[in-house]
Design a protein around this motif. Sequence first.
Motif, PDB file in Angstrom:
ATOM      1  N   ALA A  99       0.851  -1.192   0.000  1.00 46.27           N
ATOM      2  CA  ALA A  99       0.000   0.000   0.000  1.00 46.27           C
ATOM      3  C   ALA A  99       0.886   1.242   0.000  1.00 46.27           C
ATOM      4  O   ALA A  99       1.881   1.312   0.723  1.00 46.27           O
ATOM      5  CB  ALA A  99      -0.921   0.016   1.216  1.00 46.27           C
ATOM      6  N   ASP A 100       0.518   2.189  -0.833  1.00 49.62           N
ATOM      7  CA  ASP A 100       1.178   3.487  -0.874  1.00 49.62           C
ATOM      8  C   ASP A 100       0.441   4.396   0.099  1.00 49.62           C
ATOM      9  O   ASP A 100      -0.721   4.737  -0.114  1.00 49.62           O
ATOM     10  CB  ASP A 100       1.111   4.051  -2.287  1.00 49.62           C
ATOM     11  N   VAL A 101       1.106   4.751   1.180  1.00 46.60           N
ATOM     12  CA  VAL A 101       0.500   5.628   2.191  1.00 46.60           C
ATOM     13  C   VAL A 101       1.275   6.948   2.266  1.00 46.60           C
ATOM     14  O   VAL A 101       1.290   7.620   3.288  1.00 46.60           O
ATOM     15  CB  VAL A 101       0.420   4.940   3.573  1.00 46.60           C
ATOM     16  N   SER A 102       1.913   7.293   1.153  1.00 41.55           N
ATOM     17  CA  SER A 102       2.754   8.490   1.123  1.00 41.55           C
ATOM     18  C   SER A 102       1.975   9.779   1.357  1.00 41.55           C
ATOM     19  O   SER A 102       2.554  10.789   1.751  1.00 41.55           O
ATOM     20  CB  SER A 102       3.536   8.574  -0.191  1.00 41.55           C
ATOM     21  N   ASP A 103       0.670   9.748   1.130  1.00 45.05           N
ATOM     22  CA  ASP A 103      -0.153  10.934   1.375  1.00 45.05           C
ATOM     23  C   ASP A 103      -0.447  11.137   2.860  1.00 45.05           C
ATOM     24  O   ASP A 103      -0.992  12.166   3.247  1.00 45.05           O
ATOM     25  CB  ASP A 103      -1.484  10.828   0.621  1.00 45.05           C
ATOM     26  N   ASP A 104      -0.109  10.153   3.662  1.00 45.83           N
ATOM     27  CA  ASP A 104      -0.402  10.200   5.093  1.00 45.83           C
ATOM     28  C   ASP A 104       0.888  10.474   5.855  1.00 45.83           C
ATOM     29  O   ASP A 104       1.711   9.583   6.043  1.00 45.83           O
ATOM     30  CB  ASP A 104      -1.012   8.872   5.545  1.00 45.83           C
TER      31      ASP A 104
ATOM     32  N   VAL B 204       5.522   3.465   1.977  1.00 46.09           N
ATOM     33  CA  VAL B 204       5.024   2.221   1.414  1.00 46.09           C
ATOM     34  C   VAL B 204       5.115   1.135   2.479  1.00 46.09           C
ATOM     35  O   VAL B 204       6.084   1.067   3.231  1.00 46.09           O
ATOM     36  CB  VAL B 204       5.829   1.783   0.167  1.00 46.09           C
ATOM     37  N   ILE B 205       4.102   0.285   2.509  1.00 48.51           N
ATOM     38  CA  ILE B 205       4.073  -0.843   3.439  1.00 48.51           C
ATOM     39  C   ILE B 205       3.762  -2.113   2.662  1.00 48.51           C
ATOM     40  O   ILE B 205       2.980  -2.087   1.707  1.00 48.51           O
ATOM     41  CB  ILE B 205       3.038  -0.618   4.565  1.00 48.51           C
ATOM     42  N   TRP B 206       4.404  -3.199   3.073  1.00 52.02           N
ATOM     43  CA  TRP B 206       4.136  -4.520   2.517  1.00 52.02           C
ATOM     44  C   TRP B 206       3.803  -5.453   3.679  1.00 52.02           C
ATOM     45  O   TRP B 206       4.454  -5.416   4.715  1.00 52.02           O
ATOM     46  CB  TRP B 206       5.354  -5.091   1.796  1.00 52.02           C
ATOM     47  N   VAL B 207       2.819  -6.293   3.490  1.00 48.55           N
ATOM     48  CA  VAL B 207       2.477  -7.329   4.455  1.00 48.55           C
ATOM     49  C   VAL B 207       2.437  -8.639   3.684  1.00 48.55           C
ATOM     50  O   VAL B 207       1.847  -8.707   2.604  1.00 48.55           O
ATOM     51  CB  VAL B 207       1.120  -7.062   5.145  1.00 48.55           C
ATOM     52  N   THR B 208       3.078  -9.671   4.252  1.00 48.72           N
ATOM     53  CA  THR B 208       3.154 -10.955   3.564  1.00 48.72           C
ATOM     54  C   THR B 208       2.289 -12.004   4.250  1.00 48.72           C
ATOM     55  O   THR B 208       1.955 -11.887   5.421  1.00 48.72           O
ATOM     56  CB  THR B 208       4.606 -11.481   3.514  1.00 48.72           C
TER      57      THR B 208
END
Length: 176
Positions: free
Chosen positions: A95-100, A107-111
């Motif tokens: 997910a791109d959360v750069s606006d927050d 950016v966050i990744w969950v596996t």
Amino acid sequence: MPEPRVPGGRGELLELPCGEQKAVYDIDMGMRGFDCDCGARHAVVVDVHPLSRFVPEFLVDTLRTVVDTTTEGAFSMTHLMGIVLEEFPDSVVAADVSDDGEVGYAVIWVTDFDSRRLHEVAVELLVELMDHAMSHADDDTAVSEFESQLLEFDIEAFVEQYRQERNFQSEHDSPA
């Protein structure tokens, strides 16, 4: 009453690979994984995590020297996790959360797998990347030596040893 805050300010929750949801605000930069309602433990990576989370600094320096990226900047966690996502598209969400500006990362990744398995996957993919790079080298002796070392390299043993040496106690520890 004001509406509750949600991740990224877009009214969306992070949709996990297992089908559950997780609010990005529940995941901080220091997390490496979390227990999910599905019963599994999911690994977490954010763009500000150093590559040395998975491999020693000398190798990070080497990767940054020899790997050409199509983006600005040196090889980074974003590039590595892009490779992981490409190899395991059904097991990784990003997910791109750069606006927050409140979460501390862009950016966050969950596996779908835990942090140890992600560590093994990351090292395996980095070894493949180095093997590919060596296949283009002009020095036959260096290629032969690398291939010989590669045959002896045990990813699981490396990950076990590196995790023990790294053994972070807090967010202020430095990588090995």
